[in-house]
Enzyme design. Structure first.
Site, mmCIF file in Angstrom:
data_model
loop_
_atom_site.group_PDB
_atom_site.id
_atom_site.type_symbol
_atom_site.label_atom_id
_atom_site.label_comp_id
_atom_site.label_asym_id
_atom_site.label_seq_id
_atom_site.Cartn_x
_atom_site.Cartn_y
_atom_site.Cartn_z
ATOM 1 N N ARG A 1 -1.460 -6.172 -8.841
ATOM 2 C CA ARG A 1 -0.254 -6.942 -8.528
ATOM 3 C C ARG A 1 -0.002 -8.000 -9.584
ATOM 4 N NH1 ARG A 1 -2.605 -8.151 -2.696
ATOM 5 N NH2 ARG A 1 -4.309 -8.473 -4.148
ATOM 6 N N SER B 1 -2.718 -8.067 2.425
ATOM 7 C CA SER B 1 -3.037 -8.011 3.851
ATOM 8 C C SER B 1 -3.413 -9.412 4.341
ATOM 9 C CB SER B 1 -4.199 -7.054 4.094
ATOM 10 O OG SER B 1 -3.843 -5.758 3.699
ATOM 11 N N LYS C 1 -16.684 -7.955 4.978
ATOM 12 C CA LYS C 1 -15.616 -8.848 5.450
ATOM 13 C C LYS C 1 -15.347 -8.608 6.927
ATOM 14 C CE LYS C 1 -12.820 -7.722 1.700
ATOM 15 N NZ LYS C 1 -11.519 -7.375 1.239
ATOM 16 N N HIS D 1 0.843 -1.214 0.000
ATOM 17 C CA HIS D 1 0.000 0.000 0.000
ATOM 18 C C HIS D 1 0.871 1.254 0.000
ATOM 19 C CE1 HIS D 1 -3.102 -2.762 2.113
ATOM 20 N NE2 HIS D 1 -3.490 -2.598 0.875
HETATM 21 O O1 PNS Z 1 -8.943 -3.449 -0.341
HETATM 22 P P1 PNS Z 1 -10.176 -3.986 -1.006
HETATM 23 O O2 PNS Z 1 -10.986 -4.790 -0.002
HETATM 24 O O3 PNS Z 1 -9.881 -4.745 -2.266
HETATM 25 O O4 PNS Z 1 -11.070 -2.691 -1.410
HETATM 26 C C1 PNS Z 1 -12.333 -2.856 -1.999
HETATM 27 C C2 PNS Z 1 -13.063 -1.500 -2.114
HETATM 28 C C3 PNS Z 1 -13.141 -0.796 -0.781
HETATM 29 C C4 PNS Z 1 -12.319 -0.617 -3.092
HETATM 30 C C5 PNS Z 1 -14.491 -1.804 -2.680
HETATM 31 O O5 PNS Z 1 -15.084 -2.799 -1.912
HETATM 32 C C6 PNS Z 1 -15.394 -0.575 -2.698
HETATM 33 O O6 PNS Z 1 -15.182 0.347 -3.426
HETATM 34 N N1 PNS Z 1 -16.443 -0.599 -1.852
HETATM 35 C C7 PNS Z 1 -17.377 0.507 -1.707
HETATM 36 C C8 PNS Z 1 -18.762 0.139 -2.195
HETATM 37 C C9 PNS Z 1 -18.925 0.429 -3.654
HETATM 38 O O7 PNS Z 1 -18.727 1.527 -4.124
HETATM 39 N N2 PNS Z 1 -19.344 -0.607 -4.407
HETATM 40 C C10 PNS Z 1 -19.565 -0.537 -5.836
HETATM 41 C C11 PNS Z 1 -18.232 -0.475 -6.560
HETATM 42 S S1 PNS Z 1 -18.102 -1.710 -7.725
#
Ligand code: PNS
Length: 173
Positions: A101, A139, A52, A28
């Site tokens: 990645r 993570s 989660k 990150h």
């Molecule tokens: O680190 P992660 O868990 O891969 O991050 C995922 C994240 C937070 C980027 C994604 O879950 C997100 O944007 N959630 C917010 C809800 C949202 O906007 N959903 C529709 C987008 S497709």
């Protein structure tokens, strides 16, 4: 260029770097350092109310991220609920930064980016490639390795390693 758009040299770009950050890793950090070279302001957006189960509370994740990026100019840490694109719009961000990645990340990222574009076509997702040294860090794996007694030094910042040791191994610093 539309009449009201500022000249490119005056345009200030804010980007959101969203995620769970449970916990913040050196991968990150690498993305933050790459990202801030491209934009004027970078907001690390920590998702609240993720489905989660998280190891660290949102407040702990804010503290860890702030501890690590606190000294980097124009980088901020914030949290958000609900749709990412709405958070981006509220924050004045026109860019979402995500890291890739490996090819296995691509499908999920593509789906999210296209959904976000459909929701808010004015917000662009930009993918940055993780540095080679960080391309295997996640993570999830960091937590698994430390839980099983493996060495995670160099994979997370020292302050995060300390918190992980305390939380998962019961060690006192
Ligand atoms: O680190 P992660 O868990 O891969 O991050 C995922 C994240 C937070 C980027 C994604 O879950 C997100 O944007 N959630 C917010 C809800 C949202 O906007 N959903 C529709 C987008 S497709």
């Amino acid at each position: 260029m539309a009449h009201d758009d500022p000249a490119p040299s005056q345009k200030r770009i804010t980007a959101i770097y969203p995620g769970s950050f449970d916990p913040f890793t050196n991968g990150h950090l690498d993305l933050v350092q790459r990202g801030i070279r491209l934009v004027d302001r970078l907001i690390i957006g920590i998702l609240r109310n993720d489905q989660k189960e998280a190891l660290f509370s949102v407040d702990e994740r804010i503290a860890m991220a702030t501890d690590v990026v606190g000294g980097i100019p124009n980088v901020e840490v914030a949290t958000f609920d609900g749709l990412l694109v709405e958070f981006a719009a509220r924050s004045g961000a026109s860019v979402i930064i995500r890291g890739i990645r490996a090819i296995s990340d691509y499908e999920y990222e593509l789906q999210m980016a296209l959904m976000n574009r459909r929701l808010r076509p004015d917000i662009e997702t930009v993918f940055l490639l993780a540095g080679e040294a960080h391309s295997f860090i996640s993570s999830r794996l960091v937590k698994e390795v430390i839980r099983l007694g493996g060495n995670i030094s160099g994979l997370v910042p020292p302050s995060v390693e300390g918190r992980l040791r305390k939380r998962l191994l019961g060690e006192h610093q």
